[in-house]
Enzyme design. Structure first.
Site, PDB file in Angstrom:
ATOM      1  CG  ASP A   1     -28.641 -35.020  10.956  1.00  0.00           C
ATOM      2  OD1 ASP A   1     -27.547 -34.416  11.601  1.00  0.00           O
ATOM      3  OD2 ASP A   1     -28.413 -36.138  11.186  1.00  0.00           O
TER       4      ASP A   1
ATOM      5  CG  HIS B   1     -27.218 -39.646  12.268  1.00  0.00           C
ATOM      6  ND1 HIS B   1     -27.215 -39.998  10.842  1.00  0.00           N
ATOM      7  CD2 HIS B   1     -26.119 -40.037  12.871  1.00  0.00           C
ATOM      8  CE1 HIS B   1     -26.540 -40.151  10.383  1.00  0.00           C
ATOM      9  NE2 HIS B   1     -25.441 -40.509  11.191  1.00  0.00           N
TER      10      HIS B   1
ATOM     11  CD  GLU C   1     -28.908 -54.430  16.049  1.00  0.00           C
ATOM     12  OE1 GLU C   1     -29.845 -53.395  15.925  1.00  0.00           O
ATOM     13  OE2 GLU C   1     -28.474 -55.241  15.859  1.00  0.00           O
TER      14      GLU C   1
ATOM     15  CG  ASP D   1     -32.169 -36.452   9.272  1.00  0.00           C
ATOM     16  OD1 ASP D   1     -32.671 -36.802   8.071  1.00  0.00           O
ATOM     17  OD2 ASP D   1     -32.087 -36.753  10.556  1.00  0.00           O
TER      18      ASP D   1
ATOM     19  CD  GLU E   1     -32.196 -39.094  13.189  1.00  0.00           C
ATOM     20  OE1 GLU E   1     -31.734 -40.753  12.522  1.00  0.00           O
ATOM     21  OE2 GLU E   1     -30.970 -38.470  13.249  1.00  0.00           O
TER      22      GLU E   1
END
Length: 239
Positions: free
Chosen positions: A168, A163, A62, A13, A15
């Site tokens: 994750d 997250h 965001e 995963d 980010e």
């Protein structure tokens, strides 16, 4: 140990700094966290690759509401180019298990292109399995987000407030094993095997996670961002 006959999988995963408002998700944004856990013959080995990287741009506010990773936190982290060789070595030859693979692979391939050397795209150094595609086939008409799959399969993920790539990846490993064989949930933190990482951060699974809770204003900003995403594409965070 002879690994030639072993099936090696890496659950992965990432980010990122965010995604563009026009619907494109790669150009102008960068990877800031990578989390991988190794599975061999359907068993979590305890080896993992986890790193934060400093991008050449600011993290969108965001995006911070989604993963909690700030510009200040990333200031002393290595650039992607500094960890690329170790990362590529870790995933080469493995079957990558990724939820919504085009998103992560798209970012990875962009980072590989930025290296200015003959780095092959992800699909040429690893095979790729998309658990989002699998889930939509297995549970037609149902939501297929990671949180939704945890509910469907009875996996406790209450600790997943924000997250995080390594967290994750660990959760996705449990989801994948249950989806593909009914194997009981395995706890990565119980393994005593050797780890592989960059040495920049201690393994999260060995100590309680520090949970950063979003404020009410941040939650509202996050919802507005998801509204914007849904205008141009399906919003996976709401599935």
């Amino acid at each position: 140990m002879n690994t030639d006959k072993m099936r090696r999988q890496v659950v992965l995963d990432t980010e990122t700094t965010g995604m563009n408002k026009d619907g494109t998700i790669y150009v102008g944004h960068r990877i800031i966290e990578i989390g991988c856990v190794e599975v061999i013959n359907r068993r979590l080995t305890g080896r993992h690759f986890h790193v934060y990287t400093k991008p050449d741009r600011e993290v969108d506010p965001e995006a911070v509401t989604v993963h909690g990773i700030t510009d200040e936190f990333l200031q002393d982290k290595p650039a992607f180019s500094e960890i690329a060789d170790e990362f590529i070595e870790f995933i080469t030859g493995a079957e990558l298990i990724i939820h919504n693979a085009p998103f992560d692979v798209g970012f990875m391939d962009q980072e590989f292109r930025f290296l200015n050397k003959r780095t092959k795209p992800t699909a040429e150094i690893s095979t790729i399995t998309d658990t989002l595609v699998m889930a939509r086939k297995m549970y037609p008409g149902k939501r297929a987000s990671l949180d939704a799959l945890c509910r469907e399969l009875g996996i406790d993920n209450k600790h997943r407030v924000l997250h995080g790539a390594l967290l994750d990846a660990e959760i996705l490993a449990d989801v994948y094993l249950l989806m593909t064989g009914g194997q009981k949930k395995l706890n990565l933190s119980s393994s005593g095997q050797n780890d592989t990482n960059t040495g920049k951060r201690a393994r999260q699974s060995q100590s309680p996670l520090s949970i950063i809770r979003a404020s009410e204003d941040e939650q509202q900003a996050h919802e507005k961002r998801l509204d914007l995403i849904e205008k141009s594409a399906a919003c996976l965070w709401r599935e």
